[in-house]
Design a protein around this motif. Structure first.
Motif, PDB file in Angstrom:
ATOM      1  N   UNK A   1      -8.118   0.328  -1.838  1.00 29.78           N
ATOM      2  CA  UNK A   1      -7.153   0.868  -2.805  1.00 29.78           C
ATOM      3  C   UNK A   1      -6.749   2.287  -2.428  1.00 29.78           C
ATOM      4  N   UNK A   2      -7.728   3.116  -2.061  1.00 30.95           N
ATOM      5  CA  UNK A   2      -7.446   4.523  -1.769  1.00 30.95           C
ATOM      6  C   UNK A   2      -6.543   4.699  -0.561  1.00 30.95           C
ATOM      7  N   UNK A   3      -6.736   3.852   0.460  1.00 31.17           N
ATOM      8  CA  UNK A   3      -5.884   3.937   1.652  1.00 31.17           C
ATOM      9  C   UNK A   3      -4.462   3.486   1.324  1.00 31.17           C
ATOM     10  N   UNK A   4      -4.348   2.505   0.439  1.00 30.73           N
ATOM     11  CA  UNK A   4      -3.045   1.903   0.155  1.00 30.73           C
ATOM     12  C   UNK A   4      -2.283   2.640  -0.943  1.00 30.73           C
ATOM     13  N   UNK A   5      -3.001   2.993  -2.003  1.00 30.08           N
ATOM     14  CA  UNK A   5      -2.381   3.663  -3.157  1.00 30.08           C
ATOM     15  C   UNK A   5      -3.323   4.769  -3.628  1.00 30.08           C
ATOM     16  N   UNK A   6      -3.370   5.882  -2.891  1.00 33.66           N
ATOM     17  CA  UNK A   6      -4.367   6.933  -3.132  1.00 33.66           C
ATOM     18  C   UNK A   6      -4.318   7.558  -4.520  1.00 33.66           C
ATOM     19  N   UNK A   7      -3.201   7.533  -5.180  1.00 36.78           N
ATOM     20  CA  UNK A   7      -3.110   8.163  -6.497  1.00 36.78           C
ATOM     21  C   UNK A   7      -3.783   7.343  -7.592  1.00 36.78           C
ATOM     22  N   UNK A   8      -4.149   6.103  -7.297  1.00 34.88           N
ATOM     23  CA  UNK A   8      -4.719   5.247  -8.333  1.00 34.88           C
ATOM     24  C   UNK A   8      -6.198   5.518  -8.594  1.00 34.88           C
TER      25      UNK A   8
END
Length: 295
Positions: free
Chosen positions: A40-47
């Motif tokens: 998740x962090x690599x793909x959508x870090x703001x989440x």
């Protein structure tokens, strides 16, 4: 945190078939699974707003730490007011999932026991859980891991612990990885998922090589290989065997190179059966060398 009236009209189901009450837009996620934290962090870090101490990737992840996978700080998680907590049947306790749900926190539980299951689970998590497109690295991983592979003719065991010695058994992600890099998984048909075994079982000559990852037990050149001689061993990054996020990309070829470099085909392994093989050992001139990063 999800509030009544803001839920999606159709609630998505997690891997265990549980309806997860999610808002139309998920913007705050706590992950209790190292692989999924990285995914998740690599793909959508703001989440990502919270993760466990074991979530070591991405290495620059700067979020609130909520203790470990087996003892998460539920009070701290609730205080972060997440829209979603991501957990895994393999990693996390049902008790903690239940406590979070009773506190009104939406929890998405994954069940991953094979590479195809991991890929499908992550796709559903991204698209149905997070409401986001699947990232490019996931498509790359699908292309890499779902294609046929040439058998290496090597019968391998994967040790995960010592004193007592334990290995990967049936219905495990790591076991499926072993099969999908062309090895024969020695304990694929064992009754247990993580059976305890004796040194004699690993050195009796029926196993061509024992893989020694650096997690969960930290096998090293001085801790592991010496007990299994004359069976060849391979020291390697556990991340290549057990993580199912972006690290899947390139892992198949890296693992095949490592195993091929150390043991080669079955006939080469038999000829060198008296030698303990290491990933970082020097090989004969002209032989390709393999290198994997540490977790």
């Amino acid at each position: 945190m999800t509030v009544p009236g803001a839920l999606r009209r159709t609630l998505p189901l997690d891997d265990l078939g549980t309806a997860v009450p999610l808002p139309a837009r998920v913007s705050r996620v706590v992950s209790l699974v190292p692989s999924l934290t990285e995914a998740i962090a690599v793909s959508y870090p703001d989440l990502i707003v919270g993760a466990t101490e074991w979530c070591t990737h991405p290495t620059d992840l700067d979020v609130r730490r909520v203790r470990g996978t087996k003892n998460p700080d539920c009070k701290a998680i609730i205080g972060l007011a997440p829209d979603l907590v991501v957990a895994a049947m393999e990693e996390n306790r049902e008790l903690d999932v239940r406590r979070l749900r009773e506190a009104g926190i939406a929890v998405w539980v994954t069940r991953i026991e094979s590479v195809p299951q991991a890929l499908a689970s992550m796709r559903r998590l991204f698209e149905e859980g997070l409401g986001q497109p699947s990232p490019p690295w996931l498509l790359e991983a699908e292309d890499e891991w779902l294609s046929p592979v040439e058998p290496l003719g090597i019968r391998a065991a994967v040790a995960i612990w010592r004193d007592p010695w334990m290995v990967v058994g049936h219905s495990t992600f790591a076991g499926d990885v072993v099969s999908r890099i062309g090895l024969t998984h020695a304990f694929a048909d064992h009754a247990d998922r993580y059976p305890a075994v004796t040194v004699a079982e690993l050195t009796a000559g029926e196993i061509d090589v024992v893989l020694l990852p650096d997690e969960p037990y930290v096998f090293s050149a001085d801790d592991g290989p010496e007990a299994l001689a004359p069976t060849p061993t391979v020291l390697l990054s556990g991340r290549l065997l057990t993580w199912y996020g972006p690290s899947l990309c390139g892992a198949r070829s890296a693992l095949r190179t490592v195993v091929g470099d150390v043991g080669g085909r079955h006939d080469a392994l038999v000829e060198s059966h008296a030698d303990v093989a290491h990933v970082d050992s020097a090989r004969a001139a002209g032989r390709e060398s393999g290198h994997v990063g540490e977790h």
